[in-house]
Write a protein that holds these residues in place. Structure first.
Motif, PDB file in Angstrom:
ATOM      1  N   VAL A  23       0.829  -1.002   0.047  1.00  0.00           N
ATOM      2  CA  VAL A  23       0.112  -0.046   0.010  1.00  0.00           C
ATOM      3  C   VAL A  23       0.951   1.154  -0.043  1.00  0.00           C
ATOM      4  O   VAL A  23       1.802   1.531   0.925  1.00  0.00           O
ATOM      5  CB  VAL A  23      -0.894   0.147   1.333  1.00  0.00           C
ATOM      6  CG1 VAL A  23      -1.739   1.469   1.467  1.00  0.00           C
ATOM      7  CG2 VAL A  23      -1.836  -0.988   1.375  1.00  0.00           C
ATOM      8  N   CYS A  24       0.478   2.167  -0.799  1.00  0.00           N
ATOM      9  CA  CYS A  24       1.278   3.378  -0.818  1.00  0.00           C
ATOM     10  C   CYS A  24       0.342   4.527  -1.781  1.00  0.00           C
ATOM     11  O   CYS A  24      -0.390   4.120  -2.355  1.00  0.00           O
ATOM     12  CB  CYS A  24       2.727   3.357  -1.383  1.00  0.00           C
ATOM     13  SG  CYS A  24       2.530   3.134  -3.166  1.00  0.00           S
ATOM     14  N   CYS A  25       0.859   5.733  -1.202  1.00  0.00           N
ATOM     15  CA  CYS A  25      -0.065   6.786  -1.922  1.00  0.00           C
ATOM     16  C   CYS A  25       1.101   8.070  -2.118  1.00  0.00           C
ATOM     17  O   CYS A  25       1.627   8.352  -1.037  1.00  0.00           O
ATOM     18  CB  CYS A  25      -1.172   7.266  -1.032  1.00  0.00           C
ATOM     19  SG  CYS A  25      -1.863   8.832  -1.783  1.00  0.00           S
ATOM     20  N   PHE A  26       1.173   8.549  -3.422  1.00  0.00           N
ATOM     21  CA  PHE A  26       1.987   9.452  -3.442  1.00  0.00           C
ATOM     22  C   PHE A  26       1.172  10.756  -4.042  1.00  0.00           C
ATOM     23  O   PHE A  26       0.338  10.688  -5.078  1.00  0.00           O
ATOM     24  CB  PHE A  26       2.781   9.274  -4.674  1.00  0.00           C
ATOM     25  CG  PHE A  26       3.855  10.416  -5.259  1.00  0.00           C
ATOM     26  CD1 PHE A  26       4.462  11.132  -4.451  1.00  0.00           C
ATOM     27  CD2 PHE A  26       3.863  10.357  -6.786  1.00  0.00           C
ATOM     28  CE1 PHE A  26       5.306  12.089  -4.999  1.00  0.00           C
ATOM     29  CE2 PHE A  26       4.613  11.499  -7.179  1.00  0.00           C
ATOM     30  CZ  PHE A  26       5.244  12.098  -6.583  1.00  0.00           C
ATOM     31  N   GLY A 206      -1.518  12.086  -8.787  1.00  0.00           N
ATOM     32  CA  GLY A 206      -1.253  11.212  -7.645  1.00  0.00           C
ATOM     33  C   GLY A 206      -1.010   9.666  -8.194  1.00  0.00           C
ATOM     34  O   GLY A 206      -1.652   9.337  -9.184  1.00  0.00           O
ATOM     35  N   TYR A 207      -0.340   8.986  -7.255  1.00  0.00           N
ATOM     36  CA  TYR A 207      -0.436   7.452  -7.427  1.00  0.00           C
ATOM     37  C   TYR A 207      -0.745   6.841  -6.139  1.00  0.00           C
ATOM     38  O   TYR A 207      -0.482   7.016  -4.916  1.00  0.00           O
ATOM     39  CB  TYR A 207       1.204   7.199  -7.676  1.00  0.00           C
ATOM     40  CG  TYR A 207       1.524   5.915  -7.813  1.00  0.00           C
ATOM     41  CD1 TYR A 207       1.773   5.387  -9.103  1.00  0.00           C
ATOM     42  CD2 TYR A 207       1.883   4.776  -6.927  1.00  0.00           C
ATOM     43  CE1 TYR A 207       2.047   4.103  -9.444  1.00  0.00           C
ATOM     44  CE2 TYR A 207       2.308   3.619  -7.090  1.00  0.00           C
ATOM     45  CZ  TYR A 207       2.258   3.242  -8.216  1.00  0.00           C
ATOM     46  OH  TYR A 207       2.933   1.908  -8.520  1.00  0.00           O
ATOM     47  N   PHE A 208      -1.811   5.901  -6.346  1.00  0.00           N
ATOM     48  CA  PHE A 208      -2.331   5.222  -5.253  1.00  0.00           C
ATOM     49  C   PHE A 208      -2.278   3.692  -5.574  1.00  0.00           C
ATOM     50  O   PHE A 208      -2.956   3.211  -6.869  1.00  0.00           O
ATOM     51  CB  PHE A 208      -3.673   5.594  -4.793  1.00  0.00           C
ATOM     52  CG  PHE A 208      -4.016   5.447  -3.671  1.00  0.00           C
ATOM     53  CD1 PHE A 208      -4.453   6.430  -2.814  1.00  0.00           C
ATOM     54  CD2 PHE A 208      -4.389   4.115  -2.838  1.00  0.00           C
ATOM     55  CE1 PHE A 208      -4.930   6.365  -1.355  1.00  0.00           C
ATOM     56  CE2 PHE A 208      -4.720   3.968  -1.784  1.00  0.00           C
ATOM     57  CZ  PHE A 208      -5.122   5.025  -0.729  1.00  0.00           C
ATOM     58  N   LYS A 209      -1.483   3.045  -4.627  1.00  0.00           N
ATOM     59  CA  LYS A 209      -1.673   1.545  -4.677  1.00  0.00           C
ATOM     60  C   LYS A 209      -2.170   0.778  -3.624  1.00  0.00           C
ATOM     61  O   LYS A 209      -1.780   1.197  -2.464  1.00  0.00           O
ATOM     62  CB  LYS A 209      -0.113   1.061  -4.801  1.00  0.00           C
ATOM     63  CG  LYS A 209       0.186  -0.510  -4.990  1.00  0.00           C
ATOM     64  CD  LYS A 209       1.761  -0.955  -4.760  1.00  0.00           C
ATOM     65  CE  LYS A 209       1.885  -2.264  -4.730  1.00  0.00           C
ATOM     66  NZ  LYS A 209       3.267  -2.910  -4.622  1.00  0.00           N
ATOM     67  N   VAL A 210      -3.164  -0.083  -3.881  1.00  0.00           N
ATOM     68  CA  VAL A 210      -3.636  -0.928  -2.829  1.00  0.00           C
ATOM     69  C   VAL A 210      -3.756  -2.397  -3.078  1.00  0.00           C
ATOM     70  O   VAL A 210      -4.504  -2.619  -4.128  1.00  0.00           O
ATOM     71  CB  VAL A 210      -4.926  -0.315  -2.274  1.00  0.00           C
ATOM     72  CG1 VAL A 210      -6.132  -0.037  -3.372  1.00  0.00           C
ATOM     73  CG2 VAL A 210      -5.387  -1.168  -0.948  1.00  0.00           C
ATOM     74  N   GLN A 211      -2.873  -3.064  -2.724  1.00  0.00           N
ATOM     75  CA  GLN A 211      -2.816  -4.687  -2.880  1.00  0.00           C
ATOM     76  C   GLN A 211      -3.355  -4.948  -4.434  1.00  0.00           C
ATOM     77  O   GLN A 211      -4.318  -5.427  -4.831  1.00  0.00           O
ATOM     78  CB  GLN A 211      -4.113  -5.428  -2.036  1.00  0.00           C
ATOM     79  CG  GLN A 211      -3.454  -5.396  -0.757  1.00  0.00           C
ATOM     80  CD  GLN A 211      -4.173  -4.547   0.325  1.00  0.00           C
ATOM     81  OE1 GLN A 211      -5.384  -4.256  -0.040  1.00  0.00           O
ATOM     82  NE2 GLN A 211      -3.695  -4.353   1.452  1.00  0.00           N
ATOM     83  N   GLY A 212      -2.380  -4.427  -5.455  1.00  0.00           N
ATOM     84  CA  GLY A 212      -2.488  -4.836  -6.713  1.00  0.00           C
ATOM     85  C   GLY A 212      -3.529  -3.928  -7.904  1.00  0.00           C
ATOM     86  O   GLY A 212      -3.667  -4.280  -8.668  1.00  0.00           O
TER      87      GLY A 212
END
Length: 418
Positions: A23-26, A206-212
């Motif tokens: 999980v990450c958020c930019f 923005g870039y948001f990743k949550v489990q794939g």
């Protein structure tokens, strides 16, 4: 203090470093001068605690989640939370399967302002770790074959039918969108986002990743932010293409500023946002700070208005978000009737598209964007999607609306090599 070249290098390394976590958020302002932004960019990575829920009582769950932690939280609101806010439903097909609402408390948080990086959460050694981080591009992104969910004729026919609803007096304006998609596709999400952010740098990227699942966003629009007791919304309505010829570009800009149709679209949404903010405002405090402001981005000029109010101290700030959700610029007027027609005439569930992502600080300030001009990607199902749309009014020309959709899609199509 870092030089701009060093900042760009640090930003790139930090994003690759953050992407190693599930999980990450930019969030990146891309150096746009904005009176409301607290930081130039901010990166949250890895989750201490997570909240994932579907429409029903999602906003109340978020209130409890925030109260339990009282720390920085990052997350998103999917468009289909409308079903919780109003008596609505979503039955269109969904190939992305994002949660309706997702928030996390990060283990690591780095904020950047005026050339300085600051570790807000986690060990100070993160900065050295980022500086020495070696990333590898795992997938060399290939040209992506994009398919349109609607043909041009189908799109035009649906817009004409929506104009019939306007003529009958059902609505004044509706934001109608169409999906572009690719199946069985593998991309490198960070590489794709970096390419998009380079082709189309915007103030709420923005870039948001949550489990794939990934949001790769070049959005130019702010949904809602809170600074102290002040709420501010900045809806976009009004679009014109850029020109490489400076004098022609200036003429296009001037034409947009004075375009009666675009002004009519914009003012309808301003009225809608004023109404939404009134539900949360100290009586008499809702003001239009700027009407028909013209702002330029790499592909388009946009007409943006700014509306603000003082938050009523008896209203929880998360209820203020709920009271304004979904944003007026992506729905229409009257809002509920417009959302019913959106569900009837669009063929894809919006999901996270035309929702919002951003962050809430420990003192209850927040900033959330509008998920437009964004690539959405589910790596597990190898499905990639983006949607584009525009405001349909009585004066709309269906063919010109279709061309505006392609203009809004141009940066994404360029990045995907289509």
């Amino acid at each position: 203090m870092k030089t701009s070249q060093n900042i760009s290098h640090f930003k790139q390394k930090a994003l690759h470093w953050a992407n190693q976590f599930e999980v990450c958020c930019f969030l990146d302002s891309n150096d746009y001068k904005d009176a409301y932004s607290a930081y130039d960019f901010i990166i949250a990575a890895d989750a201490h605690h997570e909240l994932k829920c579907t429409a029903g009582n999602a906003f109340d769950q978020l209130k409890s989640f925030y109260a339990a932690h009282k720390r920085w939280v990052f997350g998103f609101f999917g468009y289909d939370l409308k079903n919780e806010v109003e008596d609505l439903h979503s039955n269109n097909s969904d190939h992305l399967n994002f949660p309706d609402l997702y928030f996390f408390v990060p283990k690591h948080l780095i904020a950047f302002k005026n050339g300085n990086a600051e570790v807000l959460i986690g060990s100070k050694s993160i900065l050295a770790e980022i500086d020495s981080f070696q990333h590898q591009i795992e997938i060399q992104s290939k040209k992506v074959t994009i398919t349109q969910r609607l043909s041009k004729d189908q799109y035009v026919q649906k817009v004409e039918t929506l104009r019939d609803h306007i003529i009958r007096g059902d609505i004044y304006e509706v934001n109608f969108c169409q999906e572009f998609f690719a199946e069985n596709i593998e991309i490198d999400p960070v590489q794709t986002f970096e390419a998009l952010n380079q082709v189309s740098p915007t103030p709420f990227a923005g870039y948001f990743k949550v489990q794939g699942k990934y949001i790769l966003s070049a959005t130019p629009e702010r949904f809602l932010c809170k600074r102290g007791s002040k709420l501010t919304s900045q809806p976009i309505k009004g679009t014109a293409k850029r020109s490489l010829n400076p004098s022609e570009d200036e003429a296009i800009k001037s034409q947009l500023r004075n375009d009666i149709k675009e002004q009519a679209e914009n003012v309808m949404i301003v009225d809608l946002v004023r109404h939404d903010l009134t539900k949360s405002a100290v009586k008499g405090s809702v003001t239009v700070d700027e009407l028909f402001g013209i702002y330029s981005f790499p592909q388009v000029h946009q007409m943006i208005s700014t509306i603000s109010c003082q938050l009523n101290p008896e209203i929880h700030f998360i209820d203020a978000i709920k009271n304004a959700f979904p944003m007026g610029s992506m729905t229409g007027a009257p809002k509920v009737r417009a959302m019913k027609l959106i569900e009837e005439y669009e063929v894809t569930k919006r999901g996270i598209y035309s929702g919002s992502f951003g962050c809430i600080s420990p003192d209850g300030d927040f900033d959330f964007n509008v998920v437009i001009r964004s690539i959405l990607y589910n790596a597990e199902s190898s499905y990639l999607s983006f949607q584009v749309g525009g405001a349909i009014t009585y004066q709309s020309n269906a063919v010109l609306e279709y061309e505006e959709c392609l203009l809004k899609a141009s940066a994404i199509l360029k990045v995907l090599g289509s």
